[in-house]
Design an enzyme around this catalytic site. Sequence first.
Site: not given
Length: 324
Positions: A134-136
Site C-alpha cells: 500500500g502507499c502509506f
Amino acid sequence: MKKINVGIIGGAGYTGGETIRLLLNHPYATLTFVHSRSNAGNPLHATHPDLLGDTSLYFTDTIQEDVDVLFLCLGHGESKKFLQDSPIPSSIKIIDLSQDFRLGESLPGRNFIYGLPEINREQIKQAKNIANPGCFATAIELGLLPLANAGILKEAYTTGITGSTGAGQKLQETTHFTWRANNISAYKTLTHQHIKEINQTLRQLQPGFSGNVNFIPWRGDFARGIYVSSCVTVDLPLDEIKKLYHNFYKGHLFTFVADNGMDLKQVVNTNKCLIGLEKEEDKLVVHSAIDNLLKGASGQAVQNMNLMCGFEEDAGLKLKSIVF
C-alpha cells in the site's frame, strides 16, 4: 533483451492509468491489452485523455492469455474474486495492486510475496505472484525498517498527509475540488487499513516488536504525493542512526537518506522514497516521502515486474522531468 507481453485488469482508475503510462514507455514490455468492463470498446484516451496520440489500444472486456505478466489494478476485495472467477494460467505472473494478498492470503496454486524490494528483493526475483504494498504502508515502512533491522524500534507515532489521488478516481465529497481546496482533515484515525500490513512488515525484521504504529492519516490540498513523519524513542546519537539508514539502503536504487532536508516535490513523478532524520534528546523523527501513485502503487509494481523478469530494476522508471 527479449520483450515480454503484459496486460492490465482494471485500467480505468488512477493506478490503472499510471500503469498504462509506465508500460507504454517500458523498454522491455509490450502492453497487449487493458481490461475494463465499463469502458470496453472505447479507446484508452477516452478515459485517460493525455494518452491521445500515444497508443491506439482500446479497452476490452475479454482476457487475453498470451501475456507473461498481468497487473491487477482493481479495487480492494475485487482481485481475489477476479482470480477465483477467472481461469488465469499458472504460467502468467500476477502483480496485484489491491490489499487482498498483503497479509499472507493465498489461493490454490498461487502464493503471494509481499512486494517491497527493499526487504524482499531476492524472494521477488523468484516469485510468480506479488502483493504490491500500500502507499502509506510503503512510506511508513521505509522510514522505520532500518530501526527494526537493528532491533531498536519502539512505539511509533506517525502522521502522514496524502494527495487526493490516494482516494481513487471515483468522486467523493472529500475528493471534490471545492472541499479539498484550502482544506486539511484527518480520517481513519488509528484505524487505517495499512496498519496491519505495516506491523507485519516491521516484525519481519524485528520479530520481538510489540509496540504499535499509532497512525493518523491526513487528506491534503494537492493531487499526488505522501509525506509522513514518525516519532520514536531512540537512545543512539543521530550520526549513528544516519549510518544505520545509509547502510540499510546501500545498493537500493530508489530509497535515499536526505541529509540536508527534503520536501514532497522532490519525489513527485519519481519512483523514489526520500528519508530525513531529525533528533532532539531521545526523540527521533523520521520523515519519508513518496509519490503515492508511483513508489506507492504503479511504479513499485513495475519495479517488481523488472525484478521478476530479470530486467534492470530501474527499467522504465527514470521519470523525473519537472520540479515546478
